[in-house]
Design a protein around this motif. Structure first.
Motif, mmCIF file in Angstrom:
data_model
loop_
_atom_site.group_PDB
_atom_site.id
_atom_site.type_symbol
_atom_site.label_atom_id
_atom_site.label_comp_id
_atom_site.label_asym_id
_atom_site.label_seq_id
_atom_site.Cartn_x
_atom_site.Cartn_y
_atom_site.Cartn_z
ATOM 1 N N SER A 24 34.081 42.183 33.892
ATOM 2 C CA SER A 24 33.170 41.917 33.016
ATOM 3 C C SER A 24 33.736 41.021 32.032
ATOM 4 O O SER A 24 32.889 40.130 31.197
ATOM 5 N N PHE A 75 29.920 36.855 43.857
ATOM 6 C CA PHE A 75 30.882 36.453 42.721
ATOM 7 C C PHE A 75 30.621 37.068 41.492
ATOM 8 O O PHE A 75 31.662 37.405 40.772
ATOM 9 N N MET A 76 29.451 37.197 41.258
ATOM 10 C CA MET A 76 28.998 37.630 39.796
ATOM 11 C C MET A 76 29.493 39.462 39.792
ATOM 12 O O MET A 76 29.988 39.755 38.682
ATOM 13 N N GLN A 77 29.465 39.988 40.987
ATOM 14 C CA GLN A 77 29.789 41.355 40.966
ATOM 15 C C GLN A 77 31.090 41.510 41.039
ATOM 16 O O GLN A 77 31.504 42.939 40.696
ATOM 17 N N THR A 78 31.916 40.810 41.565
ATOM 18 C CA THR A 78 33.113 41.209 41.805
ATOM 19 C C THR A 78 34.023 40.441 40.415
ATOM 20 O O THR A 78 35.476 40.821 40.404
ATOM 21 N N MET A 79 33.395 39.830 39.664
ATOM 22 C CA MET A 79 33.847 39.119 38.458
ATOM 23 C C MET A 79 34.278 40.371 37.369
ATOM 24 O O MET A 79 33.286 40.994 37.123
ATOM 25 N N VAL A 95 35.280 38.612 31.510
ATOM 26 C CA VAL A 95 35.217 36.933 32.044
ATOM 27 C C VAL A 95 34.044 36.494 31.444
ATOM 28 O O VAL A 95 34.018 35.198 31.225
ATOM 29 N N TYR A 96 33.228 37.053 31.719
ATOM 30 C CA TYR A 96 31.769 36.848 31.036
ATOM 31 C C TYR A 96 31.755 36.438 29.679
ATOM 32 O O TYR A 96 30.894 35.369 29.300
#
Length: 279
Positions: free
Chosen positions: A137, A131-135, A139-140
Motif C-alpha cells: 500500500s 498487480f494492484m492487490q499484491t502491490m 507504493v501507491y
C-alpha cells in the motif's frame, strides 16, 4: 557485470512528459477533488455535533431496518468521538473516506460489469487487479505525490487505487454467478442487453456487489493512516503524530475513533445487504 538498465531515468522522463503535456488535467483533477472534500466537510460541520449524532442515529435506524442495537452503538460511538474532542478531525476523515469511496465505486462497478460481459476486458483487468492487490500500500503514495504533491488530494488518489479492486472483482463475480436459467428466460422474452443487465443481472448480483461496497469502504478507512504520510489530514494524521511523538494517549484516541467509524460503516453496509442481517 551487466550494465544497469536506466529504468529510473526512463520513469523520470515519463513523469516530466506527463507533467508538461497533461499538467492542466492534473490541476483540474486536483481542484475537483479538493472542492469535493471541502464541500463534504463544510456541509457536515455546519450541523452541530449533537444534532448530527441524533440525525445519524435516526438514519441508521431506518437504513438497518430498525436495528436498535446498531442504532445505539452508532450514537454511543459518535458521542465518544465528540467527548474526546476529535469531532472536526472525524468529520474530515469521514469526508475523505466518502469521497474516495464514491470515486472508487464510480470506476470499479462499471469496469466490473464490463469485465463480466467481455472476456478480453476481463483478461486485461484481471492482470491489473492482481498487480494492484499484491502491490504494498505504501507504493501507491509515490505516484500520488509525484503528480499531486502533498495534502488531501494525493491521499484520496492513493485511497481510490487501493480500495477499487475488491469492488471490481465482486461486481464481476456477482454478475457471472447469475443463474443461466434467468439469462435464458430474459433472452426468450427478447430483452435488450441493457434491460437484461438492469432488470435481471444487477438485482440478482446485488448482494455480492454490496459486499464489494463494504470492502471498498473498509479499505478506504484502513488507508487513512498511511495516506497521512503524504499530508492527508484527519484522524490518520493524529495517529501518525502520536507515533512520531511517542504520544500513546492521543494516538490511541485517534485510532479508536477510526475504529468506531469503521464499525459504524461496516454495520450499516452489512445491514443494507438484501435478505441478510449483520452478524
Amino acid at each position: 557485470m551487466l550494465p544497469k538498465i536506466p529504468l529510473g531515468d526512463g520513469v523520470e522522463m515519463l513523469v516530466d512528459w506527463i507533467e508538461d503535456y497533461f499538467g492542466w488535467l492534473l490541476d483540474g483533477i486536483s481542484g475537483g477533488l479538493k472542492f469535493l472534500v471541502d464541500g463534504f466537510q463544510d456541509i457536515l460541520l455546519l450541523i452541530p455535533a449533537p444534532v448530527f449524532i441524533v440525525l445519524a442515529a435516526i438514519l441508521v435506524y431506518f437504513m438497518t431496518r430498525r436495528d436498535l442495537k446498531v442504532t445505539l452503538l452508532t450514537a454511543l460511538g459518535l458521542l465518544l468521538i465528540w467527548d474526546l474532542q476529535l469531532w472536526d478531525l472525524a468529520i474530515l476523515t469521514f469526508a475523505l473516506v466518502i469521497s474516495a469511496t464514491l470515486l472508487a465505486l464510480a470506476i470499479a462497478i462499471p469496469l466490473g460489469i464490463l469485465s463480466a460481459t467481455n472476456e478480453q476486458i476481463h483478461a486485461v483487468l484481471r492482470v491489473g487487479l492482481d498487480f494492484m492487490q499484491t502491490m504494498p500500500s505504501f507504493v501507491y503514495l509515490i505516484p500520488a505525490v509525484i503528480f499531486f504533491g502533498l495534502g488531501n488530494v494525493p491521499g484520496i488518489i492513493a485511497t481510490v487505487i487501493f480500495a477499487m479492486p475488491p469492488a471490481m472483482r465482486l461486481t464481476n463475480l456477482g454478475i457471472r454467478q447469475v443463474p443461466t436459467e434467468l439469462i435464458e428466460v430474459a433472452d426468450a422474452f427478447g430483452t435488450t442487453p441493457a434491460q437484461k443487465l438492469i432488470k435481471v443481472q444487477l438485482p440478482v448480483a446485488l448482494p455480492t456487489i454490496m459486499a464489494g461496497v463494504n470492502q471498498c469502504i473498509m479499505l478506504a478507512l484502513s488507508m487513512t493512516v498511511i495516506a497521512s504520510m503524504i499530508g492527508a489530514a484527519g484522524l490518520g494524521l493524529e495517529v501518525l503524530k502520536g507515533i512520531q511523538r511517542v504520544d500513546v494517549g492521543s494516538g490511541f484516541e485517534a485510532g479508536l475513533a477510526i475504529v468506531i467509524i469503521a464499525i459504524i460503516l461496516d454495520r450499516i453496509t452489512q445491514n443494507l445487504l438484501p435478505n441478510k442481517t449483520s452478524p
